[in-house]
Design an enzyme around this catalytic site. Structure first.
Site: not given
Length: 138
Positions: A63, A105
């Site tokens: 991420h 996300d």
């Protein structure tokens, strides 16, 4: 630095992708980002260094790498469109930045769900001082 992330998520009325990411994590894992992921391992939360400690921490590392590719975007605060339906997260239309932030996300939240079986409480409030190994490259 990680403390800033937790404060941002806890503020009443906070908008932006941090809050949206928290909702995605809750949807996928049934756990609140705070406290379960805000300080987990070497990469979950704000910033990161060293080597990911396990599969959960690796989701956060990936991420961070995804956000790193979006340096010109406002990754922490840009509000994007998405929906949570029938067990799936779907990113909606928006600017290029907003769509990419949402995808970062979404992928991370789904990764955290897949990694639930490897979650270790010992990494829940892991100190940065124990993340001294050379960092991996994205």
């Amino acid at each position: 630095m990680r403390a800033l992330w937790i404060v941002a998520v806890l503020l009443v009325g906070v908008e932006g992708s941090l809050l949206q990411f928290n909702k995605m994590i809750k949807f996928e894992t049934r756990k609140n980002a705070v406290p379960f992921y805000a300080f987990y391992g070497c990469y979950c939360g704000w910033g990161g260094q060293g080597r990911p400690k396990d599969a959960t921490d690796r989701c956060c590392f990936v991420h961070d790498c995804c956000y790193g590719k979006l340096a010109k975007c406002n990754t922490k605060w840009d509000i994007y469109r998405y929906s949570l339906k029938s067990g799936y997260i779907t990113c909606g239309k928006g600017t290029w930045c907003k769509e990419q932030i949402c995808e970062c996300d979404r992928v991370a939240a789904e990764c955290l769900r897949r990694s639930l079986s490897t979650y270790k409480n010992e990494y829940m409030f892991y100190p940065d001082s124990r993340c001294r190994e050379p960092s991996e490259t994205c």
